[in-house]
Design an enzyme around this catalytic site. Structure first.
Site, short mmCIF file in Angstrom:
data_model
loop_
_atom_site.label_atom_id
_atom_site.label_comp_id
_atom_site.label_asym_id
_atom_site.label_seq_id
_atom_site.Cartn_x
_atom_site.Cartn_y
_atom_site.Cartn_z
N LYS A 130 1.06 -1.23 0.05
CA LYS A 130 -0.10 0.08 0.17
C LYS A 130 0.89 1.28 -0.02
O LYS A 130 2.11 1.05 0.50
CB LYS A 130 -0.88 0.03 1.20
CG LYS A 130 -0.30 -0.20 2.66
CD LYS A 130 0.79 0.55 2.99
CE LYS A 130 0.50 1.99 3.29
NZ LYS A 130 1.94 2.82 3.78
N TYR A 214 -4.49 4.05 6.33
CA TYR A 214 -4.55 3.04 7.37
C TYR A 214 -6.28 3.11 7.67
O TYR A 214 -7.05 2.25 7.67
CB TYR A 214 -3.75 2.79 8.29
CG TYR A 214 -2.36 2.07 7.79
CD1 TYR A 214 -1.98 0.75 8.02
CD2 TYR A 214 -1.42 2.95 7.28
CE1 TYR A 214 -1.07 0.31 7.61
CE2 TYR A 214 -0.04 2.36 6.88
CZ TYR A 214 0.01 1.05 7.16
OH TYR A 214 1.26 0.65 6.89
#
Ligand code: NDP
Length: 362
Positions: A130, A214
């Site tokens: 990510k 996140y």
């Protein structure tokens, strides 16, 4: 939560009983999935340690700008032959390496798209870190390349595989905190000057792209719907030059079609908790720390009783579970739980947040 959301959450929570995935597919241990780690930095180091603890995932090749130093060191550590060390220039030859089933992309954000596309063209499955890329356009390019090459694409959202997170999702699905009303989340760090993450060229954006993703991903994932309304404020308080290219801090809100609201923050220039709060009509759950590599701590009140559940597992266990999940998908031809489409949805939300803050988009 409506019945469709409940069914989705229940099925997912039940599918994950905390057992490592290899326990469900014992035959795999005789045929571990071989990964090539691309970019031998801090996250690849953890990923390689994670695979060394697995019976179903193994690092079998390396791709690095430093083959004679870092490459040789990791090859010796993990028993990788010299012929399986590639540079960025020779990477495409990986097509001929039968020991490599998949690549792990641990490169700076703006390099994810190129190496995912090249890996797909070399017929290798892709586990990409990510943020998936630095724009939704790149994310779509990656999804298309993997689809055309008929390889799988998974994004490294490691907390999806953490048993404490799965327990929180299970409690929510049980109805014990009632209908979900709101979330609060945050992730904060101090970044040293000179880091690639502070450059637009490699980072693609600042704290939102790297840390804010996140809570963003966790909230979208748990809410099981896509946010439609955003407000955002971007702030840079440190005028010393560290944040001349990307934002220091971002605070934002998101509203979902069901009426759930979320309020989040992230920063590259302050210390603060890594946390996520789920507020229901009858109870609540708090994870703090939430996004750390281990020690995720679940507290709250559900079904009229207190919850206080320290996390199990030590670094690099989340990465082992993640590597094994993808290995299982490859061997059993199933879809990853966090596919490329999940990375694209985060990127669309990130672009909407930057737009709401009036900031430039990559
Ligand atoms: P590092 O800087 O530690 O490592 C990146 C590696 O990429 C370098 O060591 C280098 O490897 C290679 N590289 C190739 N070109 C460049 C370049 N121009 N500048 C810098 N490095 C280059 O980064 P991280 O490992 O912390 O992050 C890598 C990715 O992982 C990011 O996308 C980040 O968001 C993600 N990440 C995910 C985490 C998670 O918990 N899921 C946590 C931390 C990071 P070499 O010398 O071998 O060529």
């Amino acid at each position: 939560m409506d019945r469709r959301e409940f069914a989705k959450l229940s099925a997912f929570a039940l599918a994950w009983t905390g057992l490592p995935s290899y326990a469900q597919i014992p035959a795999l241990s005789h045929n571990p999935v071989g990964y090539a780690a691309i970019g031998l930095g801090s996250i690849s180091d953890i990923f390689m340690r994670a695979c060394a603890q697995s019976q179903t995932a193994k690092v079998t090749a390396l791709v690095t700008g430093h083959p004679d130093t870092k490459g040789a060191k990791y090859a010796a550590m993990y028993g990788i032959p010299k012929t399986s060390i590639y540079t960025y220039e020779t990477f495409d030859r990986i097509l001929d390496n039968k020991d490599v089933d998949a690549v792990y992309v641990g490169l700076p954000n703006s390099m994810h798209c190129e190496y995912t596309v090249r890996a797909a063209q070399a017929a290798k499955h892709v586990l990409c870190e990510k943020p998936m890329a630095v724009s939704s356009r790149e994310c779509r390019q990656m999804i298309d390349a993997c689809r055309q090459a008929r390889v799988k694409l998974m994004i490294g959202y490691r907390v999806h595989y953490d048993p404490t997170w799965l327990q929180a999702i299970q409690i929510l699905a049980s109805g014990e905190i009632g209908q979900l009303q709101s979330f609060q989340g945050g992730f904060f760090a101090q970044l040293p000057a000179g880091a690639w993450r502070l450059t637009r060229k490699l980072g693609g954006g600042g704290a939102l792209m790297d840390l804010g993703i996140y809570p963003l991903n966790a909230i979208r994932h748990i809410a099981a719907e896509e946010p439609t309304d955003f407000t955002a404020v971007l702030a840079t308080r440190d005028r010393g030059g560290r944040f001349s290219e990307v934002e220091q801090s971002m605070e934002w809100t998101m509203k979902f079609p069901s009426g759930i609201v979320a309020s989040c923050g992230c920063s590259y220039g302050q210390r603060g908790p890594s946390f996520l709060t789920l507020n229901g009509e009858k109870g609540y759950l708090v994870m703090e720390p939430a996004f750390n590599y281990d020690g995720v701590h679940l507290r709250g009140e559900a079904g009229g009783r207190p919850i206080d559940q320290p996390g199990a597992g030590k670094l690099p266990f989340q990465f082992t579970l993640e590597a094994e999940h993808f290995a299982s998908c490859i061997r059993n031809n199933t879809q990853p739980e966090s596919p490329g489409e999940e990375g694209l949805k985060d990127m669309l939300a990130i672009e909407a947040i930057y737009k709401a803050a009036g900031a430039p988009i990559a």
